[in-house]
Design a protein around this motif. Sequence first.
Motif, PDB file in Angstrom:
ATOM      1  N   MET A  98     -65.258  11.987  17.289  1.00  0.00           N
ATOM      2  CA  MET A  98     -66.023  13.045  16.622  1.00  0.00           C
ATOM      3  C   MET A  98     -65.152  14.282  16.412  1.00  0.00           C
ATOM      4  N   PRO A  99     -65.442  15.068  15.363  1.00  0.00           N
ATOM      5  CA  PRO A  99     -64.668  16.283  15.109  1.00  0.00           C
ATOM      6  C   PRO A  99     -64.795  17.288  16.254  1.00  0.00           C
ATOM      7  N   VAL A 100     -63.861  18.238  16.270  1.00  0.00           N
ATOM      8  CA  VAL A 100     -63.855  19.269  17.309  1.00  0.00           C
ATOM      9  C   VAL A 100     -65.164  20.047  17.296  1.00  0.00           C
ATOM     10  N   TRP A 101     -65.613  20.481  16.112  1.00  0.00           N
ATOM     11  CA  TRP A 101     -66.826  21.304  16.034  1.00  0.00           C
ATOM     12  C   TRP A 101     -68.056  20.549  16.516  1.00  0.00           C
ATOM     13  N   ARG A 102     -68.082  19.236  16.250  1.00  0.00           N
ATOM     14  CA  ARG A 102     -69.246  18.450  16.662  1.00  0.00           C
ATOM     15  C   ARG A 102     -69.276  18.295  18.183  1.00  0.00           C
ATOM     16  N   ASN A 103     -68.100  18.125  18.785  1.00  0.00           N
ATOM     17  CA  ASN A 103     -68.026  18.053  20.245  1.00  0.00           C
ATOM     18  C   ASN A 103     -68.382  19.386  20.879  1.00  0.00           C
ATOM     19  N   PHE A 104     -68.045  20.483  20.197  1.00  0.00           N
ATOM     20  CA  PHE A 104     -68.352  21.813  20.728  1.00  0.00           C
ATOM     21  C   PHE A 104     -69.861  21.982  20.908  1.00  0.00           C
ATOM     22  N   PHE A 105     -70.630  21.432  19.989  1.00  0.00           N
ATOM     23  CA  PHE A 105     -72.088  21.582  20.032  1.00  0.00           C
ATOM     24  C   PHE A 105     -72.812  20.312  20.483  1.00  0.00           C
ATOM     25  N   LEU A 106     -72.073  19.362  21.045  1.00  0.00           N
ATOM     26  CA  LEU A 106     -72.657  18.076  21.406  1.00  0.00           C
ATOM     27  C   LEU A 106     -73.867  18.243  22.336  1.00  0.00           C
ATOM     28  N   GLY A 107     -75.021  17.793  21.864  1.00  0.00           N
ATOM     29  CA  GLY A 107     -76.249  17.910  22.649  1.00  0.00           C
ATOM     30  C   GLY A 107     -77.000  19.202  22.443  1.00  0.00           C
ATOM     31  N   SER A 108     -76.383  20.162  21.735  1.00  0.00           N
ATOM     32  CA  SER A 108     -77.034  21.460  21.480  1.00  0.00           C
ATOM     33  C   SER A 108     -76.788  21.877  20.035  1.00  0.00           C
ATOM     34  N   GLU A 109     -76.954  20.944  19.117  1.00  0.00           N
ATOM     35  CA  GLU A 109     -76.617  21.177  17.722  1.00  0.00           C
ATOM     36  C   GLU A 109     -77.510  22.244  17.064  1.00  0.00           C
ATOM     37  N   MET A 110     -76.904  23.031  16.179  1.00  0.00           N
ATOM     38  CA  MET A 110     -77.655  23.983  15.366  1.00  0.00           C
ATOM     39  C   MET A 110     -78.292  23.241  14.191  1.00  0.00           C
ATOM     40  N   THR A 111     -79.523  23.586  13.872  1.00  0.00           N
ATOM     41  CA  THR A 111     -80.201  22.945  12.748  1.00  0.00           C
ATOM     42  C   THR A 111     -80.796  23.998  11.822  1.00  0.00           C
ATOM     43  N   ARG A 112     -81.195  23.567  10.615  1.00  0.00           N
ATOM     44  CA  ARG A 112     -81.847  24.473   9.678  1.00  0.00           C
ATOM     45  C   ARG A 112     -82.897  23.701   8.890  1.00  0.00           C
ATOM     46  N   GLY A 113     -83.801  24.433   8.265  1.00  0.00           N
ATOM     47  CA  GLY A 113     -84.858  23.811   7.484  1.00  0.00           C
ATOM     48  C   GLY A 113     -86.115  23.607   8.313  1.00  0.00           C
ATOM     49  N   PRO A 114     -87.240  23.384   7.632  1.00  0.00           N
ATOM     50  CA  PRO A 114     -88.518  23.199   8.339  1.00  0.00           C
ATOM     51  C   PRO A 114     -88.635  21.804   8.938  1.00  0.00           C
ATOM     52  N   TRP A 115     -89.391  21.732  10.033  1.00  0.00           N
ATOM     53  CA  TRP A 115     -89.706  20.431  10.608  1.00  0.00           C
ATOM     54  C   TRP A 115     -90.678  19.735   9.676  1.00  0.00           C
ATOM     55  N   PRO A 116     -90.651  18.423   9.391  1.00  0.00           N
ATOM     56  CA  PRO A 116     -89.827  17.415  10.060  1.00  0.00           C
ATOM     57  C   PRO A 116     -88.554  17.051   9.310  1.00  0.00           C
ATOM     58  N   VAL A 117     -88.099  17.932   8.415  1.00  0.00           N
ATOM     59  CA  VAL A 117     -86.899  17.599   7.647  1.00  0.00           C
ATOM     60  C   VAL A 117     -85.734  18.505   8.038  1.00  0.00           C
ATOM     61  N   ARG A 118     -85.723  18.919   9.293  1.00  0.00           N
ATOM     62  CA  ARG A 118     -84.624  19.749   9.777  1.00  0.00           C
ATOM     63  C   ARG A 118     -83.333  18.953   9.737  1.00  0.00           C
ATOM     64  N   ARG A 119     -82.238  19.608   9.440  1.00  0.00           N
ATOM     65  CA  ARG A 119     -80.946  18.931   9.374  1.00  0.00           C
ATOM     66  C   ARG A 119     -79.880  19.796  10.038  1.00  0.00           C
ATOM     67  N   LEU A 120     -78.758  19.173  10.334  1.00  0.00           N
ATOM     68  CA  LEU A 120     -77.683  19.895  11.012  1.00  0.00           C
ATOM     69  C   LEU A 120     -77.160  21.028  10.130  1.00  0.00           C
ATOM     70  N   ASP A 121     -76.968  22.183  10.750  1.00  0.00           N
ATOM     71  CA  ASP A 121     -76.379  23.327  10.053  1.00  0.00           C
ATOM     72  C   ASP A 121     -74.864  23.292  10.295  1.00  0.00           C
ATOM     73  N   ILE A 122     -74.202  22.436   9.535  1.00  0.00           N
ATOM     74  CA  ILE A 122     -72.778  22.172   9.762  1.00  0.00           C
ATOM     75  C   ILE A 122     -71.930  23.419   9.513  1.00  0.00           C
ATOM     76  N   THR A 123     -72.235  24.139   8.451  1.00  0.00           N
ATOM     77  CA  THR A 123     -71.445  25.338   8.119  1.00  0.00           C
ATOM     78  C   THR A 123     -71.487  26.357   9.259  1.00  0.00           C
ATOM     79  N   ARG A 124     -72.679  26.600   9.791  1.00  0.00           N
ATOM     80  CA  ARG A 124     -72.819  27.591  10.874  1.00  0.00           C
ATOM     81  C   ARG A 124     -72.144  27.107  12.148  1.00  0.00           C
ATOM     82  N   MET A 125     -72.241  25.810  12.436  1.00  0.00           N
ATOM     83  CA  MET A 125     -71.608  25.280  13.650  1.00  0.00           C
ATOM     84  C   MET A 125     -70.087  25.387  13.561  1.00  0.00           C
ATOM     85  N   LYS A 126     -69.524  25.083  12.390  1.00  0.00           N
ATOM     86  CA  LYS A 126     -68.073  25.191  12.234  1.00  0.00           C
ATOM     87  C   LYS A 126     -67.621  26.637  12.390  1.00  0.00           C
TER      88      LYS A 126
END
Length: 287
Positions: A98-126
């Motif tokens: 897995m990429p460095v940024w993904r390991n940094f947030f492993l298990g505590s990922e940032m998400t965006r959007g309303p439930w139930p279609v929330r998705r990973l906020d990759i830009t903010r995590m990086k």
Amino acid sequence: MSQDGRPIVELRGAGKSYGNVRALHGVDLQVFPSQVTCVLGDNGAGKSTLIKIISGLHQHSEGEFLVDGEPVRFTTPRQALDRGIATVYQDLATVPLMPVWRNFFLGSEMTRGPWPVRRLDITRMKKTADEELRNMGIILDDLDQPIGTLSGGQRQSVAIARAVYFGARVLILDEPTAALGVKQSGVVLKYIAAARDRGLGVIFITHNPHHAYMVGDHFSVLRLGTMELSASRSEVGLEELTNHMAGGAELAALKHELAQVRGVDVEKLPEKEDLTAPVVASEGTSS
């Protein structure tokens, strides 16, 4: 120290028994903010048991365990983490592909959007991972590269920065330099000092007195489950620390036998009387 002068974490006469086996007995330990407490010991000395008690994996069976002056008895590592105690183990609990940024947030990922279609906020995590790593002085060219392609020292540094970001007040490092070369060990020691400068209380578990003396403020040596030495940097020199760590008393007892072996130089081995003298700082000793 904390504002009221109390340590963040304190053990008083703590011990742990597994059935009839007494793995740890009568251990006193204090961990203050902005200090590195080094716990040294050979294999079987009790270092792993000590880590497990503080990190919430095991419960102590004797003595007291206090956090912020309050007696605690953690039943899970999550409870320890909620009180700001984070542990970085030798295996680092990372996913190599897995990429460095993904390991940094492993298990505590940032998400965006309303439930139930929330998705990973990759830009903010990086962006956050890059900022936090840079705050610790860690500059990586590509956060998308698999963390397994980093050197051992870099992976340890990322794990330290991750713990700082997620609110650790006490950081336990389990033999972080054990499998590293000289240069990479130096990288890790630099970030241990950086974590201390950020105000964390660091517990540095190691069997290398030279690494410990480079960054340590207080030294505790475990032998066969008991605390053989507990001294601040001003009270113990590197030579005395090395003698305690290396089992100088046992070496002195073997000096006569070793002297009978051809080609073995025993002149520099300590005498028994050298090891029973009070521990004092060696004048001129430096890191």
